[in-house]
Design an enzyme around this catalytic site. Sequence first.
Site, mmCIF file in Angstrom:
data_model
loop_
_atom_site.group_PDB
_atom_site.id
_atom_site.type_symbol
_atom_site.label_atom_id
_atom_site.label_comp_id
_atom_site.label_asym_id
_atom_site.label_seq_id
_atom_site.Cartn_x
_atom_site.Cartn_y
_atom_site.Cartn_z
ATOM 1 N N HIS A 18 -31.206 -14.050 -25.699
ATOM 2 C CA HIS A 18 -31.485 -13.634 -24.326
ATOM 3 C C HIS A 18 -30.448 -14.234 -23.378
ATOM 4 O O HIS A 18 -29.524 -14.935 -23.801
ATOM 5 C CB HIS A 18 -32.925 -13.974 -23.926
ATOM 6 C CG HIS A 18 -33.272 -15.442 -24.045
ATOM 7 N ND1 HIS A 18 -32.653 -16.416 -23.306
ATOM 8 C CD2 HIS A 18 -34.181 -16.080 -24.827
ATOM 9 C CE1 HIS A 18 -33.167 -17.595 -23.609
ATOM 10 N NE2 HIS A 18 -34.082 -17.422 -24.549
ATOM 11 N N HIS A 21 -29.358 -17.934 -23.590
ATOM 12 C CA HIS A 21 -28.368 -18.221 -24.636
ATOM 13 C C HIS A 21 -26.978 -17.782 -24.169
ATOM 14 O O HIS A 21 -25.980 -18.456 -24.410
ATOM 15 C CB HIS A 21 -28.669 -17.430 -25.914
ATOM 16 C CG HIS A 21 -29.991 -17.754 -26.561
ATOM 17 N ND1 HIS A 21 -30.989 -16.835 -26.703
ATOM 18 C CD2 HIS A 21 -30.448 -18.898 -27.115
ATOM 19 C CE1 HIS A 21 -32.022 -17.391 -27.328
ATOM 20 N NE2 HIS A 21 -31.724 -18.641 -27.587
ATOM 21 N N CYS A 126 -45.611 -29.815 -31.118
ATOM 22 C CA CYS A 126 -45.391 -28.518 -30.472
ATOM 23 C C CYS A 126 -44.376 -27.757 -31.313
ATOM 24 O O CYS A 126 -43.214 -28.157 -31.411
ATOM 25 C CB CYS A 126 -44.863 -28.680 -29.042
ATOM 26 S SG CYS A 126 -44.380 -27.079 -28.335
ATOM 27 N N CYS A 129 -41.229 -26.579 -29.393
ATOM 28 C CA CYS A 129 -40.131 -27.550 -29.285
ATOM 29 C C CYS A 129 -39.711 -28.047 -30.658
ATOM 30 O O CYS A 129 -38.691 -28.725 -30.770
ATOM 31 C CB CYS A 129 -40.565 -28.769 -28.475
ATOM 32 S SG CYS A 129 -40.997 -28.457 -26.776
ATOM 33 N N CYS A 143 -48.110 -28.315 -24.025
ATOM 34 C CA CYS A 143 -46.712 -28.701 -23.823
ATOM 35 C C CYS A 143 -46.221 -28.025 -22.547
ATOM 36 O O CYS A 143 -46.320 -26.809 -22.433
ATOM 37 C CB CYS A 143 -45.872 -28.260 -25.019
ATOM 38 S SG CYS A 143 -44.108 -28.378 -24.703
ATOM 39 N N HIS A 146 -44.063 -25.134 -23.108
ATOM 40 C CA HIS A 146 -44.640 -24.007 -23.852
ATOM 41 C C HIS A 146 -46.093 -23.799 -23.459
ATOM 42 O O HIS A 146 -46.988 -23.890 -24.289
ATOM 43 C CB HIS A 146 -44.497 -24.239 -25.359
ATOM 44 C CG HIS A 146 -43.065 -24.285 -25.785
ATOM 45 N ND1 HIS A 146 -42.379 -25.464 -25.968
ATOM 46 C CD2 HIS A 146 -42.186 -23.285 -26.008
ATOM 47 C CE1 HIS A 146 -41.123 -25.190 -26.300
ATOM 48 N NE2 HIS A 146 -40.977 -23.883 -26.339
ATOM 49 N N LYS A 294 -38.299 -20.290 -16.714
ATOM 50 C CA LYS A 294 -37.100 -20.345 -17.536
ATOM 51 C C LYS A 294 -37.108 -19.147 -18.487
ATOM 52 O O LYS A 294 -38.162 -18.749 -18.981
ATOM 53 C CB LYS A 294 -37.144 -21.653 -18.334
ATOM 54 C CG LYS A 294 -36.000 -21.837 -19.288
ATOM 55 C CD LYS A 294 -36.320 -22.944 -20.291
ATOM 56 C CE LYS A 294 -35.429 -22.855 -21.499
ATOM 57 N NZ LYS A 294 -35.883 -23.612 -22.635
ATOM 58 N N LYS A 297 -38.025 -16.566 -25.068
ATOM 59 C CA LYS A 297 -38.270 -15.450 -25.959
ATOM 60 C C LYS A 297 -39.218 -14.444 -25.305
ATOM 61 O O LYS A 297 -39.009 -13.246 -25.361
ATOM 62 C CB LYS A 297 -38.876 -15.990 -27.254
ATOM 63 C CG LYS A 297 -38.967 -14.968 -28.341
ATOM 64 C CD LYS A 297 -39.808 -15.505 -29.480
ATOM 65 C CE LYS A 297 -40.220 -14.388 -30.405
ATOM 66 N NZ LYS A 297 -41.280 -14.816 -31.309
HETATM 67 ZN ZN ZN Z 1 -43.030 -27.427 -26.495
#
Ligand code: ZN
Length: 509
Positions: A18, A21, A126, A129, A143, A146, A294, A297
């Site tokens: 994406h 990256h 997590c 991560c 997290c 996430h 941010k 995915k």
């Molecule tokens: Zn995480």
Amino acid sequence: MTSFYLTTAIDYSNGEPHLGHAVEKIGADVIARYRRGCGDDVYFLIGMDEHGQKVQKEADKNDSQPQDWVNRIAESFQRVWQRLDISNDDFIRTSENRHHLGVTTLMEKIGEKGDFHRAKYEGYYCAGCEAFKKEDELENGQCPLHLGREIEWTEEENWFFELSKYSAELLELVQTRPDFVRPRSRLNEITRLIESGLEDISASRSRISWGVPFPEDRDHTVYVWFEALASYITALGYPDSELFQKMWPADLQIIGKDITRFHCVYWPAILLAAGVPVPKSVWGHGFINIGGAKLSKSSGTELDLLELIDRHGADALRYFLMREVPWDGDRNFSSVDEFVQQFDRRYTTDLANDLGNLLNRVVSMVSKYRNGMIATVPEGELSNHMKMSLSTYREAMDDYRLHKALIATFDLVGFANSFVDQTKPWTLAKEETKGASSAELDSVLGQLICALGVTAVMLAPFLPDKAAELWGVLGGGEFPPHFDHLSVAMETLGRVEPGSVLFPRPEEI
Ligand SMILES: [Zn+2]
């Protein structure tokens, strides 16, 4: 020749590439191309992080073998990097045998030092991560990076790396070498983290089979982060290849600001334990955020990279991202629509109008008034401004403030456009036909060609194709020329080729 080894984070194989990256790889590519332009012997590495729990699960979910799954993802990433003209010298994949061999040696070295011990781990993990999390790192039991994703309570007997042993050495490293972590805000975070006390970290996982076997205990695999970090040296052929001897320690390791802990604390400690020098500098870049989040995915898929490249071309996307996302900070777009509008606006305003018009005007005037041939003139009002812009540009590039280098470049383009408006070459040409001296028009056109040539060189790391095309339209020789020998390169300019449109306006496409 000075060697310059540059790496980016290796991308995690759990989904498609994406924009986040892309920003990182383009920025690194700009630096690699710039360093080559300065005469350095550059080695530029990118790659894929292909092990870990999440990849194994993703493959299971898609009814695929982990190896088949990561092969497909790696192809998808490489396709995008090719389309974006990323000039990497190597592409490391952590499922490759060369990586396994290097990791095994590295783990053996650390084992011989006595820095591993067995202990029971109890706590949260997590998978997003691929990292263990302490209670106080969670927000409402989740997290923070996430949110909405499951966090697992994990109890397992693991091998631990004695990170705590290296606290004093790490603190000395960040205190005596402030360039080790850049920009400065990241250095402060890392210093605080080390000062707050370091705990030993897991170096193995016992229930994950998709990975590199842990040398001292074949029932375990090396913890994915431990092993992924090693890719920066395994790609060079650690421990004893010629390339490794020549290129390591890395001059610059570029990563996202969310993984500085791994790269600025764990990574140097691992290297210290193995008796390998630490990198010279780690740069934690910011993020591109859309609607406050941010890119990831889940949120990044709305903006398909290949579609964005098709919209105005790879160079235009490279330009837009490098101009809009400060290399030392974040850039927020309120929505996907705003992102696309800004892309269109930058394309039309900066590239098609400002740069496109300047080229068009200069080429047609040189064709009309001087039969397509004019000697460059490195002295005068525009040329003086050009020298100033070039020096601002180089200072920014040497300091990795890439967006500032582009601002300096387009400041020159803007100045050159107003120089045309002020000097009115068409009036000078008319006066010439009435018997006035040709010197003034020669100087104006010669300075303009010179400014355009320097613009092409300044743009070369950012827009490699279009910059070469621009140079070609001006009749230039080999491209890109060495940054320190620009005046010689400028002498090759001057036989212009009319008729070429570098950046067609959207309505003309
Ligand atoms: Zn995480």
